[in-house]
Design an enzyme around this catalytic site. Structure first.
Site, short mmCIF file in Angstrom:
data_model
loop_
_atom_site.label_atom_id
_atom_site.label_comp_id
_atom_site.label_asym_id
_atom_site.label_seq_id
_atom_site.Cartn_x
_atom_site.Cartn_y
_atom_site.Cartn_z
CE LYS A 1 -3.05 2.88 2.62
NZ LYS A 1 -2.14 4.01 2.37
CD GLU B 1 13.11 3.62 8.09
OE1 GLU B 1 13.07 4.43 9.05
OE2 GLU B 1 13.03 3.95 6.91
CB CYS C 1 13.23 8.39 8.93
SG CYS C 1 11.67 7.99 8.20
CD GLU D 1 10.73 11.81 12.41
OE1 GLU D 1 9.65 11.28 12.74
OE2 GLU D 1 11.57 11.27 11.67
C1 SIN Z 1 13.71 7.45 5.14
O1 SIN Z 1 13.54 8.62 5.34
O2 SIN Z 1 13.03 6.64 5.75
C2 SIN Z 1 14.65 6.91 4.12
C3 SIN Z 1 15.83 7.72 3.92
C4 SIN Z 1 16.90 7.01 3.10
O3 SIN Z 1 16.75 5.89 2.61
O4 SIN Z 1 17.95 7.63 2.99
#
Ligand code: SIN
Length: 488
Positions: free
Chosen positions: A182, A258, A292, A389
């Protein structure tokens, strides 16, 4: 958007289920917006629980003959897919920039990054080895073989709409699993275009289905509760990741999560301020701060603080914020107006508590969803920008005195995804790298992502590793076989 593409048939707006392009049962669609202009660029089929169930059932049927092929045969299909992605970089990049907002250069980079996971795992799938080991009874031998977990469900985010699919389905398909995925409702078109190319590469029907939807819950509930799904993999927020993990526990699915981060960049007095500022900026403002692993808190030792801020201001001064389709733009908009408001409220909170805006600070100028790259000084641990964040182009720069204090500040968070440090001292490199609680550490380097690395976090940033030779492990079960009576 079709007129922008060399191959307009890459623009798919139906779901891809069991090798066919289909509308939703209800006929419902949802709009996809261009974050730079707020225009509606497509209406996409909004899938529900029943279609998701059919995709899962088709995956179960397709998975067994796929797993029975040799790794070499599976690799040949994946290689073809990789080649087709690379042949269509330009169109795929345009689709991504239109729906995600990142500048074309970044979109092109992501498409190549996405393909690299398919290429890498097409090879890695050939190296799924087992073990033979002695047993207490001498007439027996133990064998450990690795087998695909089976049907996998995946939910991916809007910030990397192509690479987060391939980082998951590359290893899954290579080792003999099937996947139902998805995409985020903000960015379904990139994943649907990749599915079109998988179809052209000859991936058998049912092995990769894509179920876009305006409503995540019915799709997610079906994925998490259906006993056919043996593994669930998610990239997204910690809040949602915890909920999905709890749901998956009912049927004891394997999970890979993740999740969010709160990455510190620790700059020590002995670092080169210009290099540290360039590195911090590359991480902080990548994808307009929406990754992230973006620098979230920049921790600078007091002796170098002012020089570092001056250098960072110089880097930021060279940025041009604008529509990602304009090749002169260096950074695009944020994903939604709500995202902009959330980021703004964190800056307001900091300013109310005494932070100073050293650069930027303009929200919504030059376009509804544009934020000027912002630097905040005089920030403290009580402010939201230390704990949350930010997920936007705002760099708060904190001051510290000692190495111990820097390590304590870096660890003062429930997150543990990526961290970075700048120092020329080898002893410090090891002490700090080992002392901070993170899954990934960049030393004098902030662009740490690639197919070669085990990407993943500790603490509430999740579990599991994606990419690298470890990336297949999450899609494999170990089976022990005892061969006895070998004396006779
Ligand atoms: C992410 O922000 O989850 C991935 C970043 C990346 O693969 O560098």
């Amino acid at each position: 958007m079709k007129d922008l593409l060399k191959d307009p048939t890459l623009l798919r707006t139906q779901a891809y289920i069991n090798g066919a392009w289909v509308d939703s049962d209800s006929g419902e669609t949802f709009p996809v917006h261009n974050p730079a202009t707020q225009e509606v660029i497509a209406e996409v089929a909004s899938i529900g629980a029943a279609e998701t169930r059919r995709a899962i059932e088709a995956a179960e049927v397709a998975q067994k003959p796929w797993a029975a092929l040799s790794a070499m045969e599976r690799s040949a299909v994946l290689r073809k897919w990789n080649d087709l992605i690379l042949e269509n970089v330009e169109d795929l990049a345009i689709i991504m920039t239109q729906e995600q907002g990142k500048v074309l250069a970044e979109s092109r980079g992501e498409i190549v990054y996405a393909a690299s996971f398919i290429e890498w795992f097409a090879e890695e799938g050939k190296r799924v080895y087992g073990d033979v080991f002695p047993l207490p009874q001498g007439s027996s031998r133990g064998i450990a073989i690795k087998q695909p977990v089976g049907v996998v469900a995946a939910v991916t985010p809007w910030n990397f709409p192509s690479a987060m699919l391939t980082r998951k389905c590359g290893p899954a398909l290579a080792v003999g699993c099937a996947m139902v995925a998805k995409p985020a409702h903000e960015t379904p078109l990139s994943m649907l275009a990749l599915a079109e190319l998988a179809d052209r590469a000859g991936l058998p029907a049912g092995l990769l289905s894509v179920v876009p939807g305006a409503h995540a819950k019915p799709i997610g509930d079906e994925m998490c509760s259906n006993p056919i799904v043996r593994k669930f993999t998610f990239t997204g927020s910690t809040r949602i990741g915890k909920m999905l993990t709890a749901q998956c526990a009912e049927t004891m699915k394997r999970v890979s999560m993740e999740l969010g981060g709160n990455a510190p960049v620790i700059v020590f007095d002995d670092a080169d301020p210009a290099k540290a500022a360039a590195g911090a900026a590359a991480s902080k403002y990548r994808n307009s701060g929406q990754t992230c692993i973006c620098a979230n808190r920049i921790l600078v030792q007091e002796g170098i603080y002012d020089e570092f801020v001056d250098e960072l201001k110089k880097v930021v001064g060279g940025f041009k914020i604008g529509d990602g389709m304009d090749e002169t733009s260096t950074h695009g908009p944020v994903i939604t107006r709500k995202a902009l408001e959330d980021i703004k409220s964190m800056v307001d909170d900091a300013v109310e508590q005494g932070a100073e805006i050293a650069a930027g600070g303009q929200f919504g100028e030059g376009g509804e969803q544009f934020i000027q790259p912002t630097i905040l000084c005089n920030v403290t641990k009580d402010m939201r920008v230390f704990k949350e964040e930010i997920f936007g182009p705002v760099a708060p720069i904190f001051k510290f005195k000692t190495e111990e204090e820097a390590i304590a500040m870096a660890n003062d968070t429930e997150f543990g995804l990526a961290a970075y440090l700048f120092t020329k001292d080898q002893g410090r490199t090891w002490r700090v790298s080992e002392g901070i609680e993170y899954g990934m550490v960049g030393v004098n380097e902030t662009l740490i992502s690639s197919t070669y690395i085990p990407f993943g976090g500790v603490k509430e940033s999740g579990q599991g590793r994606e990419g690298s030779s470890y990336g297949v492990d999450d899609y494999l079960e170990i089976k022990y076989i005892c061969i006895g009576d070998l004396d006779s």
